[in-house]
Design a protein around this motif. Structure first.
Motif, PDB file in Angstrom:
ATOM      1  N   ASP A   1      10.851  -7.112  -2.783  1.00 15.80           N
ATOM      2  CA  ASP A   1      11.413  -6.254  -3.811  1.00 15.80           C
ATOM      3  C   ASP A   1      10.606  -4.978  -4.013  1.00 15.80           C
ATOM      4  OD1 ASP A   1      13.377  -8.105  -4.252  1.00 15.80           O
ATOM      5  OD2 ASP A   1      12.297  -9.130  -5.855  1.00 15.80           O
ATOM      6  N   GLY A   2       9.370  -4.986  -3.553  1.00 16.82           N
ATOM      7  CA  GLY A   2       8.524  -3.812  -3.698  1.00 16.82           C
ATOM      8  C   GLY A   2       7.365  -3.903  -2.723  1.00 16.82           C
ATOM      9  N   LEU A   3       6.638  -2.798  -2.596  1.00 23.52           N
ATOM     10  CA  LEU A   3       5.563  -2.756  -1.607  1.00 23.52           C
ATOM     11  C   LEU A   3       4.327  -2.106  -2.214  1.00 23.52           C
ATOM     12  CD1 LEU A   3       5.115  -3.398   1.421  1.00 23.52           C
ATOM     13  CD2 LEU A   3       5.691  -1.026   1.899  1.00 23.52           C
ATOM     14  N   VAL A   4       3.186  -2.760  -2.019  1.00 21.76           N
ATOM     15  CA  VAL A   4       1.928  -2.140  -2.403  1.00 21.76           C
ATOM     16  C   VAL A   4       1.140  -1.901  -1.125  1.00 21.76           C
ATOM     17  CG1 VAL A   4      -0.205  -2.372  -3.707  1.00 21.76           C
ATOM     18  CG2 VAL A   4       1.889  -3.392  -4.583  1.00 21.76           C
ATOM     19  N   VAL A   5       0.787  -0.671  -0.877  1.00 22.90           N
ATOM     20  CA  VAL A   5      -0.030  -0.374   0.293  1.00 22.90           C
ATOM     21  C   VAL A   5      -1.462  -0.198  -0.190  1.00 22.90           C
ATOM     22  CG1 VAL A   5      -0.418   1.191   2.198  1.00 22.90           C
ATOM     23  CG2 VAL A   5       1.904   0.778   1.382  1.00 22.90           C
ATOM     24  N   VAL A   6      -2.346  -1.009   0.335  1.00 24.68           N
ATOM     25  CA  VAL A   6      -3.734  -0.951  -0.112  1.00 24.68           C
ATOM     26  C   VAL A   6      -4.579  -0.265   0.949  1.00 24.68           C
ATOM     27  CG1 VAL A   6      -5.726  -2.289  -0.821  1.00 24.68           C
ATOM     28  CG2 VAL A   6      -3.444  -3.079  -1.418  1.00 24.68           C
TER      29      VAL A   6
ATOM     30  N   GLY B   1       5.487  -7.215  -1.267  1.00 27.24           N
ATOM     31  CA  GLY B   1       4.633  -7.213  -0.091  1.00 27.24           C
ATOM     32  C   GLY B   1       3.379  -6.412  -0.357  1.00 27.24           C
ATOM     33  N   VAL B   2       2.257  -6.913   0.122  1.00 26.63           N
ATOM     34  CA  VAL B   2       1.006  -6.179  -0.013  1.00 26.63           C
ATOM     35  C   VAL B   2       0.483  -5.909   1.392  1.00 26.63           C
ATOM     36  CG1 VAL B   2      -1.331  -6.200  -0.912  1.00 26.63           C
ATOM     37  CG2 VAL B   2       0.500  -7.311  -2.187  1.00 26.63           C
ATOM     38  N   LEU B   3       0.415  -4.649   1.726  1.00 22.90           N
ATOM     39  CA  LEU B   3       0.002  -4.263   3.064  1.00 22.90           C
ATOM     40  C   LEU B   3      -1.458  -3.841   3.015  1.00 22.90           C
ATOM     41  CD1 LEU B   3       1.447  -4.030   5.726  1.00 22.90           C
ATOM     42  CD2 LEU B   3       1.836  -1.616   5.237  1.00 22.90           C
ATOM     43  N   LEU B   4      -2.313  -4.654   3.599  1.00 30.32           N
ATOM     44  CA  LEU B   4      -3.743  -4.338   3.619  1.00 30.32           C
ATOM     45  C   LEU B   4      -4.063  -3.695   4.950  1.00 30.32           C
ATOM     46  CD1 LEU B   4      -4.923  -7.835   2.431  1.00 30.32           C
ATOM     47  CD2 LEU B   4      -4.822  -5.754   1.072  1.00 30.32           C
ATOM     48  N   ASN B   5      -4.950  -2.716   4.937  1.00 31.25           N
ATOM     49  CA  ASN B   5      -5.262  -2.207   6.258  1.00 31.25           C
ATOM     50  C   ASN B   5      -6.619  -2.657   6.738  1.00 31.25           C
ATOM     51  OD1 ASN B   5      -7.153  -0.569   5.233  1.00 31.25           O
ATOM     52  ND2 ASN B   5      -6.154   1.350   5.759  1.00 31.25           N
TER      53      ASN B   5
ATOM     54  N   ALA C   1       2.446 -12.752 -13.849  1.00 34.21           N
ATOM     55  CA  ALA C   1       2.984 -12.774 -15.205  1.00 34.21           C
ATOM     56  C   ALA C   1       4.423 -12.267 -15.217  1.00 34.21           C
ATOM     57  CB  ALA C   1       2.108 -11.926 -16.123  1.00 34.21           C
ATOM     58  N   GLY C   2       4.755 -11.388 -14.280  1.00 35.32           N
ATOM     59  CA  GLY C   2       6.110 -10.879 -14.196  1.00 35.32           C
ATOM     60  C   GLY C   2       7.019 -11.741 -13.337  1.00 35.32           C
ATOM     61  N   GLY C   3       6.545 -12.920 -12.963  1.00 37.99           N
ATOM     62  CA  GLY C   3       7.361 -13.833 -12.178  1.00 37.99           C
ATOM     63  C   GLY C   3       7.487 -13.442 -10.714  1.00 37.99           C
ATOM     64  N   LEU C   4       6.510 -12.688 -10.221  1.00 37.93           N
ATOM     65  CA  LEU C   4       6.603 -12.223  -8.837  1.00 37.93           C
ATOM     66  C   LEU C   4       5.529 -12.839  -7.957  1.00 37.93           C
ATOM     67  CD1 LEU C   4       7.203  -8.490  -9.700  1.00 37.93           C
ATOM     68  CD2 LEU C   4       8.816  -9.987  -8.527  1.00 37.93           C
ATOM     69  N   GLN C   5       5.896 -13.094  -6.723  1.00 34.17           N
ATOM     70  CA  GLN C   5       4.948 -13.585  -5.722  1.00 34.17           C
ATOM     71  C   GLN C   5       4.353 -12.414  -4.972  1.00 34.17           C
ATOM     72  OE1 GLN C   5       3.903 -16.553  -5.096  1.00 34.17           O
ATOM     73  NE2 GLN C   5       5.261 -17.587  -6.547  1.00 34.17           N
ATOM     74  N   MET C   6       3.182 -12.634  -4.425  1.00 34.94           N
ATOM     75  CA  MET C   6       2.548 -11.623  -3.591  1.00 34.94           C
ATOM     76  C   MET C   6       2.554 -12.132  -2.152  1.00 34.94           C
ATOM     77  SD  MET C   6      -1.002 -10.071  -5.043  1.00 34.94           S
ATOM     78  CE  MET C   6      -1.984 -11.032  -3.915  1.00 34.94           C
ATOM     79  N   LEU C   7       2.934 -11.262  -1.246  1.00 33.88           N
ATOM     80  CA  LEU C   7       2.925 -11.644   0.165  1.00 33.88           C
ATOM     81  C   LEU C   7       1.981 -10.702   0.889  1.00 33.88           C
ATOM     82  CD1 LEU C   7       4.740 -13.900   0.870  1.00 33.88           C
ATOM     83  CD2 LEU C   7       6.233 -12.306   2.020  1.00 33.88           C
ATOM     84  N   LEU C   8       0.934 -11.256   1.500  1.00 32.50           N
ATOM     85  CA  LEU C   8      -0.070 -10.409   2.136  1.00 32.50           C
ATOM     86  C   LEU C   8       0.228 -10.187   3.607  1.00 32.50           C
ATOM     87  CD1 LEU C   8      -1.515 -10.636  -0.424  1.00 32.50           C
ATOM     88  CD2 LEU C   8      -3.398 -11.813   0.680  1.00 32.50           C
ATOM     89  N   ALA C   9       0.012  -8.981   4.051  1.00 28.38           N
ATOM     90  CA  ALA C   9       0.096  -8.719   5.486  1.00 28.38           C
ATOM     91  C   ALA C   9      -1.060  -7.802   5.853  1.00 28.38           C
ATOM     92  CB  ALA C   9       1.416  -8.061   5.839  1.00 28.38           C
ATOM     93  N   ASP C  10      -1.718  -8.088   6.947  1.00 17.73           N
ATOM     94  CA  ASP C  10      -2.839  -7.249   7.351  1.00 17.73           C
ATOM     95  C   ASP C  10      -2.381  -6.286   8.431  1.00 17.73           C
ATOM     96  OD1 ASP C  10      -5.127  -6.025   7.941  1.00 17.73           O
ATOM     97  OD2 ASP C  10      -6.143  -7.749   8.814  1.00 17.73           O
ATOM     98  N   ALA C  11      -2.397  -5.017   8.074  1.00 13.90           N
ATOM     99  CA  ALA C  11      -1.913  -3.996   9.007  1.00 13.90           C
ATOM    100  C   ALA C  11      -2.751  -3.985  10.273  1.00 13.90           C
ATOM    101  CB  ALA C  11      -1.944  -2.637   8.344  1.00 13.90           C
ATOM    102  N   ARG C  12      -4.038  -4.175  10.130  1.00  6.60           N
ATOM    103  CA  ARG C  12      -4.875  -4.062  11.319  1.00  6.60           C
ATOM    104  C   ARG C  12      -4.565  -5.165  12.316  1.00  6.60           C
ATOM    105  NH1 ARG C  12     -11.027  -2.511  11.114  1.00  6.60           N
ATOM    106  NH2 ARG C  12      -9.958  -0.921   9.904  1.00  6.60           N
TER     107      ARG C  12
END
Lengths: 332, 332
Positions: free
Chosen positions: A119-124, A65-69, A89-100
């Motif tokens: 499986d993991g979270l990136v907070v941007v 998950g990618v959490l954009l603010n 390249a690591g076989g992973l999908q990105m799922l975007l969510a807009d916090a705002r």
DNA sequence: GCAAGGTTCTGGAACGGTCCAAAGAGGGGC
DNA sequence: GCCCCTCTTTGGACCGTTCCAGAACCTTGC
């Protein structure tokens, strides 16, 4: 008229569902003719794997998950680009969510991502809720990208090196011959770092008493007003280093309105290398934050944690570069 | 240390898993004390529903995919905002995917969304692959938002009314007294519509022979060059209507470089009401595309199709508004 | 006191995959 | 021809939900 399942494919190919599963996951323990039969059947039926079923069974989603603010910040796009290239390249999908977008609705913006069992979270960008993030980090790898903040234990952090960026700018101006230099400061951790580094660099060059700091609000209007104040002083600075591009555009307006030519009478510098800074009409000297590299690094951290969970939170600062364009020159 | 399931909650509350499911879905066929026991147990265990399991069982995901083809276009953010507000009210999640990020990787950008079995699809901006979209539209509701293109059967379409927008601009300029008016045209369906409407409006006001059209490439550079050509003509136009804001900024640069003051010597107008146009340094008169309304309408179409699947593709054009700022005035 | 009928609760069968133990096929050595 | 071993293939359990038919329990009316 439901979409075909693995069992439909099996029936058509005359094999068991297990074999279909094996083939589709690329096993080499399958006789070639069976493999082909399965592949052909899948093709003919227009079979698509069902991600929900797969992740239920595998106990992982192959998705981060990618959490954009703030989707409006164009810098994030470079970051996402870098992130995506490595994750894919690591076989992973990105799922975007807009916090705002979701905040307004009054739920934790990470909830949908957590329900999906990413499986993991990136907070941007800036953290929405540090406490909540700590709890999340106990269950899955979490990386904070593009912001400098205190983070809960076990959270990795990647960002542009604001201190280095501010130093690049300040030394560029000093190198051009400027001595009386002003900084239009911003707020938050980033604003703080840039201001301090500006001051430290001035001090290191024996110019501590020629440094001026005006506090703005990181908007064009704020930059405009602060610059009017600065340039109306009797000892007006010959260069202005703004905390970001948008503030810098305000500074530019102010200079022009006061009849000062840029860069002849006054130099101005921004930060972030936004598309605005690249408009030939403005053509701001600015700092590029290496967004792509930040994104790649964030992905790297995440992939590392998938392999070896646990451990201390690490931090990586990407080296920014100076983009010298049309708004800086020697003082007259 | 796996996340708790509905069974763990059931055990702790001393009821069956079915009852837990009933409670969590808000049934009123449950005795209050049991309901409370379940809710308390769920709370204590930190239970979160597993979206994969739910959608597998329910045969729907309560999720719509949003396919963006350019995250950098800030206009999309307004659109997403409108989209999200209505979808959320309908109990649906939004899943973002950036076509540009994934295209490079060489797979159909919609694939991950389709594997996730989204209940519907919103394509924002220019179509990636019209043929593929037709196949998708047979299986789920599809809406194209923010672009004007021929679409496969059964696909709804929402966009800003470019003809009306171009008319607003042209009539604004004519109303100010301009007669010799130039248009910096763009390409694609949108460029075409704006150009034709400009021409039609000029004709309607008996100014067909005063209309000039220069073709650009929708970049700042293109706008700059075209404007230099235009303003160097002996019968130079007194107003320039650019196909978008970025082209308009190029036009502005050209005018200034030729020593012409805006709007005193020449008026310029953009299109899209981007953040660039709002910079006080530029302060472009432009057209607002009603992105929020487009998004809401797209959501409406989608929700309608969930209730009554099938039927013809509909089209809705949102009414744009003119944003009059600093770059238009009476001709001198 | 008991049948009828309503309310509340439960067990088991989906959903569409993966995984594993074990069955089946085929080949080689004696 | 038989046994053993390896390579393929298979059936069934499982993942965490929802859904449904029916069980259990309560009322109510007579």
């Amino acid at each position: 008229m439901r979409p075909p399942t693995i069992r439909d494919v099996a029936e058509r190919a005359g094999v068991s569902k297990s074999l279909v599963s094996l083939v589709l996951r690329g096993s080499d323990q399958v006789r070639p003719e069976k493999r082909e039969a399965v592949l052909r059947a899948a093709q003919e039926l227009g079979y698509r794997p069902n991600a929900a079923a797969r992740s239920l069974s595998e106990q992982r989603t192959r998705t981060v998950g990618v959490l954009l603010n703030d989707l409006r910040n164009p810098w994030f796009v470079d970051l996402l680009d870098g992130l995506n290239s490595l994750l894919h390249a690591g076989g992973l999908q990105m799922l975007l969510a807009d916090a705002r977008l979701n905040r307004r609705i009054g739920q934790d913006p990470a909830d949908p991502l957590l329900d999906l069992r990413v499986d993991g979270l990136v907070v941007v960008g800036t953290l929405p809720d540090p406490a909540a993030l700590g709890a999340v980090a106990e269950r899955m790898p979490v990386v904070l990208a593009g912001a400098r903040e205190p983070v809960p234990a076990g959270v990795d952090q990647v960002a542009g090196d604001d201190e280095q960026g501010a130093r690049l700018v300040t030394e560029h101006l000093i190198g051009l011959g400027h001595r009386r230099i002003a900084h239009l400061a911003g707020y938050g951790a980033v604003g703080e770092l840039r201001r301090r580094s500006f001051e430290a660099t001035m001090r290191a060059h024996g110019l501590a008493d020629r440094a001026v700091v005006e506090t703005g609000d990181m908007t064009e209007e704020g930059g405009y007003r602060a610059t009017v104040r600065l340039l109306s002083r009797p000892d007006r600075p010959t260069a202005v280093f703004a905390v970001n591009d948008i503030t810098c555009v305000g500074a530019l307006s102010a200079a022009e309105e006061l009849g000062l030519r840029v860069p002849h009478d006054v130099s101005v510098v921004g930060y972030d290398n936004t598309s605005i800074s690249r408009l030939r009409h403005l053509w701001l000297t600015t700092v590029d934050n290496a967004g792509h590299e930040v994104g790649r690094r964030a992905a790297r951290f995440l992939l590392d944690r998938f392999e070896r969970p646990g451990g201390e939170g690490r931090i990586h600062l990407a080296a920014p570069t100076l983009e010298i364009r049309g708004t800086t020159g020697r003082p007259s």
